[in-house]
Design a protein around this motif. Structure first.
Motif, PDB file in Angstrom:
ATOM      1  N   LYS A 162       6.047  11.512 -10.671  1.00  0.00           N
ATOM      2  CA  LYS A 162       6.064  11.850 -12.092  1.00  0.00           C
ATOM      3  C   LYS A 162       5.253  10.861 -12.922  1.00  0.00           C
ATOM      4  O   LYS A 162       4.724  11.212 -13.979  1.00  0.00           O
ATOM      5  CB  LYS A 162       7.507  11.904 -12.587  1.00  0.00           C
ATOM      6  CG  LYS A 162       8.303  13.062 -11.980  1.00  0.00           C
ATOM      7  CD  LYS A 162       9.755  13.049 -12.450  1.00  0.00           C
ATOM      8  CE  LYS A 162      10.522  14.225 -11.834  1.00  0.00           C
ATOM      9  NZ  LYS A 162      11.944  14.248 -12.250  1.00  0.00           N
ATOM     10  N   ALA A 163       5.146   9.631 -12.450  1.00  0.00           N
ATOM     11  CA  ALA A 163       4.404   8.605 -13.188  1.00  0.00           C
ATOM     12  C   ALA A 163       2.909   8.640 -12.882  1.00  0.00           C
ATOM     13  O   ALA A 163       2.112   8.052 -13.618  1.00  0.00           O
ATOM     14  CB  ALA A 163       4.950   7.230 -12.860  1.00  0.00           C
ATOM     15  N   GLY A 164       2.528   9.312 -11.787  1.00  0.00           N
ATOM     16  CA  GLY A 164       1.115   9.393 -11.453  1.00  0.00           C
ATOM     17  C   GLY A 164       0.641   8.399 -10.410  1.00  0.00           C
ATOM     18  O   GLY A 164      -0.572   8.207 -10.244  1.00  0.00           O
ATOM     19  N   LEU A 165       1.568   7.758  -9.700  1.00  0.00           N
ATOM     20  CA  LEU A 165       1.160   6.899  -8.590  1.00  0.00           C
ATOM     21  C   LEU A 165       0.644   7.770  -7.455  1.00  0.00           C
ATOM     22  O   LEU A 165       1.125   8.891  -7.233  1.00  0.00           O
ATOM     23  CB  LEU A 165       2.331   6.037  -8.119  1.00  0.00           C
ATOM     24  CG  LEU A 165       2.800   4.958  -9.093  1.00  0.00           C
ATOM     25  CD1 LEU A 165       4.063   4.277  -8.572  1.00  0.00           C
ATOM     26  CD2 LEU A 165       1.705   3.916  -9.327  1.00  0.00           C
ATOM     27  N   ARG A 166      -0.325   7.231  -6.693  1.00  0.00           N
ATOM     28  CA  ARG A 166      -0.985   8.027  -5.669  1.00  0.00           C
ATOM     29  C   ARG A 166      -1.007   7.287  -4.329  1.00  0.00           C
ATOM     30  O   ARG A 166      -0.965   6.052  -4.295  1.00  0.00           O
ATOM     31  CB  ARG A 166      -2.438   8.322  -6.077  1.00  0.00           C
ATOM     32  CG  ARG A 166      -2.623   8.976  -7.425  1.00  0.00           C
ATOM     33  CD  ARG A 166      -4.097   9.060  -7.752  1.00  0.00           C
ATOM     34  NE  ARG A 166      -4.351   9.544  -9.102  1.00  0.00           N
ATOM     35  CZ  ARG A 166      -5.548   9.580  -9.655  1.00  0.00           C
ATOM     36  NH1 ARG A 166      -6.623   9.153  -8.966  1.00  0.00           N
ATOM     37  NH2 ARG A 166      -5.702  10.032 -10.895  1.00  0.00           N
ATOM     38  N   PRO A 167      -1.132   8.057  -3.242  1.00  0.00           N
ATOM     39  CA  PRO A 167      -1.382   7.411  -1.950  1.00  0.00           C
ATOM     40  C   PRO A 167      -2.660   6.583  -2.019  1.00  0.00           C
ATOM     41  O   PRO A 167      -3.619   6.950  -2.717  1.00  0.00           O
ATOM     42  CB  PRO A 167      -1.533   8.596  -0.992  1.00  0.00           C
ATOM     43  CG  PRO A 167      -0.754   9.702  -1.632  1.00  0.00           C
ATOM     44  CD  PRO A 167      -0.947   9.517  -3.114  1.00  0.00           C
ATOM     45  N   ASN A 168      -2.654   5.459  -1.320  1.00  0.00           N
ATOM     46  CA  ASN A 168      -3.757   4.490  -1.273  1.00  0.00           C
ATOM     47  C   ASN A 168      -3.803   3.561  -2.483  1.00  0.00           C
ATOM     48  O   ASN A 168      -4.642   2.656  -2.527  1.00  0.00           O
ATOM     49  CB  ASN A 168      -5.118   5.160  -1.081  1.00  0.00           C
ATOM     50  CG  ASN A 168      -5.209   5.886   0.244  1.00  0.00           C
ATOM     51  OD1 ASN A 168      -4.727   5.390   1.264  1.00  0.00           O
ATOM     52  ND2 ASN A 168      -5.818   7.076   0.237  1.00  0.00           N
ATOM     53  N   ASN A 194       1.469  -2.421 -11.884  1.00  0.00           N
ATOM     54  CA  ASN A 194       0.022  -2.592 -11.777  1.00  0.00           C
ATOM     55  C   ASN A 194      -0.417  -2.299 -10.355  1.00  0.00           C
ATOM     56  O   ASN A 194       0.159  -2.827  -9.396  1.00  0.00           O
ATOM     57  CB  ASN A 194      -0.392  -4.010 -12.161  1.00  0.00           C
ATOM     58  CG  ASN A 194      -0.279  -4.256 -13.660  1.00  0.00           C
ATOM     59  OD1 ASN A 194      -0.236  -3.308 -14.450  1.00  0.00           O
ATOM     60  ND2 ASN A 194      -0.217  -5.517 -14.053  1.00  0.00           N
ATOM     61  N   VAL A 195      -1.427  -1.445 -10.237  1.00  0.00           N
ATOM     62  CA  VAL A 195      -1.943  -1.077  -8.917  1.00  0.00           C
ATOM     63  C   VAL A 195      -3.461  -1.253  -8.886  1.00  0.00           C
ATOM     64  O   VAL A 195      -4.135  -1.194  -9.927  1.00  0.00           O
ATOM     65  CB  VAL A 195      -1.589   0.382  -8.555  1.00  0.00           C
ATOM     66  CG1 VAL A 195      -0.085   0.589  -8.567  1.00  0.00           C
ATOM     67  CG2 VAL A 195      -2.281   1.374  -9.479  1.00  0.00           C
ATOM     68  N   SER A 196      -3.940  -1.470  -7.689  1.00  0.00           N
ATOM     69  CA  SER A 196      -5.385  -1.461  -7.453  1.00  0.00           C
ATOM     70  C   SER A 196      -5.748  -0.072  -6.942  1.00  0.00           C
ATOM     71  O   SER A 196      -5.232   0.368  -5.910  1.00  0.00           O
ATOM     72  CB  SER A 196      -5.771  -2.529  -6.428  1.00  0.00           C
ATOM     73  OG  SER A 196      -7.145  -2.419  -6.086  1.00  0.00           O
ATOM     74  N   ARG A 197      -6.634   0.601  -7.688  1.00  0.00           N
ATOM     75  CA  ARG A 197      -7.042   1.966  -7.323  1.00  0.00           C
ATOM     76  C   ARG A 197      -8.565   2.064  -7.395  1.00  0.00           C
ATOM     77  O   ARG A 197      -9.153   1.876  -8.458  1.00  0.00           O
ATOM     78  CB  ARG A 197      -6.404   2.981  -8.255  1.00  0.00           C
ATOM     79  CG  ARG A 197      -6.805   4.437  -7.985  1.00  0.00           C
ATOM     80  CD  ARG A 197      -6.185   5.364  -9.014  1.00  0.00           C
ATOM     81  NE  ARG A 197      -4.723   5.389  -8.909  1.00  0.00           N
ATOM     82  CZ  ARG A 197      -3.950   6.001  -9.819  1.00  0.00           C
ATOM     83  NH1 ARG A 197      -4.478   6.582 -10.888  1.00  0.00           N
ATOM     84  NH2 ARG A 197      -2.630   5.987  -9.649  1.00  0.00           N
ATOM     85  N   LEU A 221       0.841  -1.193   0.000  1.00  0.00           N
ATOM     86  CA  LEU A 221       0.000   0.000   0.000  1.00  0.00           C
ATOM     87  C   LEU A 221       0.881   1.250   0.000  1.00  0.00           C
ATOM     88  O   LEU A 221       1.757   1.400   0.854  1.00  0.00           O
ATOM     89  CB  LEU A 221      -0.911   0.003   1.226  1.00  0.00           C
ATOM     90  CG  LEU A 221      -1.747   1.269   1.451  1.00  0.00           C
ATOM     91  CD1 LEU A 221      -2.842   1.379   0.385  1.00  0.00           C
ATOM     92  CD2 LEU A 221      -2.351   1.284   2.854  1.00  0.00           C
ATOM     93  N   ILE A 222       0.638   2.151  -0.941  1.00  0.00           N
ATOM     94  CA  ILE A 222       1.372   3.416  -0.973  1.00  0.00           C
ATOM     95  C   ILE A 222       0.773   4.349   0.075  1.00  0.00           C
ATOM     96  O   ILE A 222      -0.403   4.710   0.005  1.00  0.00           O
ATOM     97  CB  ILE A 222       1.316   4.068  -2.366  1.00  0.00           C
ATOM     98  CG1 ILE A 222       1.972   3.146  -3.413  1.00  0.00           C
ATOM     99  CG2 ILE A 222       2.005   5.427  -2.354  1.00  0.00           C
ATOM    100  CD1 ILE A 222       1.924   3.694  -4.828  1.00  0.00           C
TER     101      ILE A 222
END
Length: 402
Positions: free
Chosen positions: A347-353, A386-389, A335-336
Motif C-alpha cells: 500500500k505504501a509503494g515499496l517494491r521488490p529490489n 528510506n530505500v535505495s531504488r 533487500l526486499i
C-alpha cells in the motif's frame, strides 16, 4: 710597556665580550629550559587528573537505582499439571515412566522430590521448576521477564530486593520475543526509567543486574556493549524477533529476565541469553532492547497479547556477495525480495529490489535491526522508510497494519 698594556686591555675587553655573549646566550636559552621544565609537570598533572576522573570507574549510583527494581522469580509446575502432562506423555510412549522425565536439562530446570520414587505414584518428582529474574515496570506491580523462565509454570512467586514475597499471575507471554509479563499485588513499587536503546552505542558501559544460580541474589556485573542487532537464531518460534544487544557483562543461568542498565541506571534491555559451551558465562551475553520490550509489555497489559504490526515483505540481508550479484555498491541494509499483497509495504509503494537503509532516521544495517524497528512499532504507526531504488535514495511513508 705600552704594548703589554694594550694586550691587557684587549684581553679584558675580549673577556667582557665573551662573558656578555655567554650571558646573552644564557638569557635567550634559559627561558626555553625553564618553560620546558615547567611544562613537563603540567603535562603530568593533566594526565593524572584525566586518569583520576576515569579510573577507577564507579557504578554505585547506577547499581543503587537499578537493584531495587530487579526481582527474583521462582516458577513451578503444579502437581495437577505435572500429573496431566505425565499421563499424556505416557499414552504417547508407554516406556516413558521408566526413563528420565522430559526437559530434564532444558534451561537448567531442576526437579523436586525423591529421585527413587519415579512413576505415576510420585508426580512430585516430575514437577518442573526453575528460577530467574524480572524487572518491575510499573509501581502497581507489573513485572517483565523472559518467557522461558515461566513458560512451563502455573505457580510463580516473586521476591523483591527487600525480601517481600508475592504470588504472581501470568498476564501474558510472547514466544516470538521470549518475553512475559507478570502481575503482583503491590503499590508504590520501585521502577526504573527507560533508556532509548536505539541511541545506545557500541562501547557504552552497561550493568547486568539479576540473580545468578538462584542463590547469588541482587548481583551486579559491569561490561560494555560489544555489538548491536545480533541475531542468534535461538528463539524457537515462527516469526521470532531477534535483535539482541551483545555485552561482555557477566550473565549466568538465573540472570534471565533481569535488567541491563546504562551507566545512569536506566533500563536498556532484558538479559536473555549467553553464548557458552559450558552452560555458564563464557564472555558474551545478550539482552532484548528496551524499545522492543516496552512495546510488547504495553500490548500484553492492554490486550493480553503482543499485537504485532507487519510490514509484509520478504527480505534478504545485504552483504558484499549479494551486492555484487545484483550490481549495487551497498553492502548493508535489507533487500526486499517479495512484497505481500494488501500489506503495509504494498500500500505504501515499496517494491521488490528496493534496499531498505533506514527507518525513521535510524540506520538499518541488517535484517535483525529492521525486524526490531518494525516490532517496536504499533499498529497504525507512520514510519518513514528510506530505500535505495535504481541508484537513488527515496523516502517512502508507510502506515503499519496488523
Amino acid at each position: 710597556m705600552k704594548q703589554f698594556a694594550g694586550f691587557v686591555i684587549s684581553g679584558i675587553i675580549g673577556g667582557m665580550i665573551v662573558f656578555g655573549g655567554i650571558q646573552m646566550t644564557k638569557s635567550d636559552y634559559t627561558p626555553a629550559i625553564e618553560q620546558s621544565a615547567m611544562e613537563l609537570p603540567a603535562r603530568t598533572v593533566a594526565t593524572n587528573e584525566m586518569i583520576s576522573m576515569r579510573v577507577p570507574v564507579s557504578f554505585a549510583d547506577a547499581a543503587e537505582k537499578a537493584t531495587p527494581a530487579v526481582v527474583h522469580i521462582r516458577a513451578r509446575e503444579s502437581e495437577e499439571t505435572a500429573r496431566n502432562r505425565m499421563q499424556q506423555r505416557q499414552r504417547q510412549d508407554p516406556f516413558y515412566r521408566f526413563f528420565q522425565p522430559d526437559d530434564l536439562f532444558d534451561n537448567f530446570f531442576r526437579f523436586e522430590g525423591n529421585p527413587f520414587g519415579r512413576g505415576m505414584d510420585n508426580p512430585e518428582f516430575f514437577r518442573r521448576r526453575g528460577s530467574g529474574s524480572g524487572v518491575i515496570v510499573s509501581p502497581d506491580g507489573y513485572v517483565v521477564t523472559n518467557n522461558h523462565v515461566i513458560r512451563f509454570a502455573d505457580e510463580v512467586t516473586v521476591t523483591l530486593n527487600d525480601n517481600r514475597v508475592f504470588n504472581a499471575e501470568v498476564v501474558g507471554r510472547d514466544e516470538t520475543t521470549d518475553l512475559a509479563v507478570l502481575k503482583i499485588e503491590g503499590s508504590n513499587l520501585p521502577t526504573l526509567k527507560f533508556a532509548d536503546s536505539d541511541k545506545s552505542r557500541v562501547g557504552d558501559w552497561v550493568l547486568a543486574v539479576g540473580n545468578p544460580f538462584d542463590y547469588l541474589t541482587s548481583t551486579v556485573t559491569a561490561g560494555i556493549i560489544s555489538a548491536k542487532g545480533r541475531n542468534l537464531n535461538i528463539i524457537d518460534s515462527e516469526g521470532s524477533i531477534e535483535s539482541f544487544i551483545q555485552t561482555d557483562a557477566a550473565v549466568n543461568p538465573g540472570n534471565s529476565g533481569g535488567a541491563l542498565v546504562d551507566d545512569l541506571g536506566r533500563l536498556l534491555g532484558i538479559n536473555t541469553a549467553i553464548a557458552t559451551p559450558t552452560g555458564a558465562y563464557a564472555g558474551y551475553s545478550f539482552a532484548i532492547p528496551i524499545n522492543l520490550v516496552a512495546k510488547i509489555v504495553d500490548d500484553i497489559i492492554e490486550f493480553g497479547y503482543y499485537r504485532r504490526a507487519f510490514l509484509g515483505i520478504t527480505i534478504s540481508e545485504m552483504d558484499a556477495k549479494l551486492a555484487d550479484e545484483i550490481g549495487v555498491n551497498i553492502t548493508t541494509g535489507a533487500l526486499i525480495v517479495e512484497v505481500q499483497e494488501n500489506s503495509s509495504a504494498e500500500k505504501a509503494g515499496l517494491r521488490p529490489n528496493d534496499i531498505i537503509i533506514s527507518v525513521n532516521d535510524s540506520d538499518i544495517n541488517n535484517a535483525s535491526q529492521l525486524q526490531a524497528a518494525i516490532g517496536a512499532s504499533r499498529v497504525g504507526d507512520n514510519l518513514m522508510i528510506n530505500v535505495s531504488r535504481n541508484g537513488r535514495i527515496i523516502s517512502v511513508p508507510v502506515t503499519l497494519i496488523e
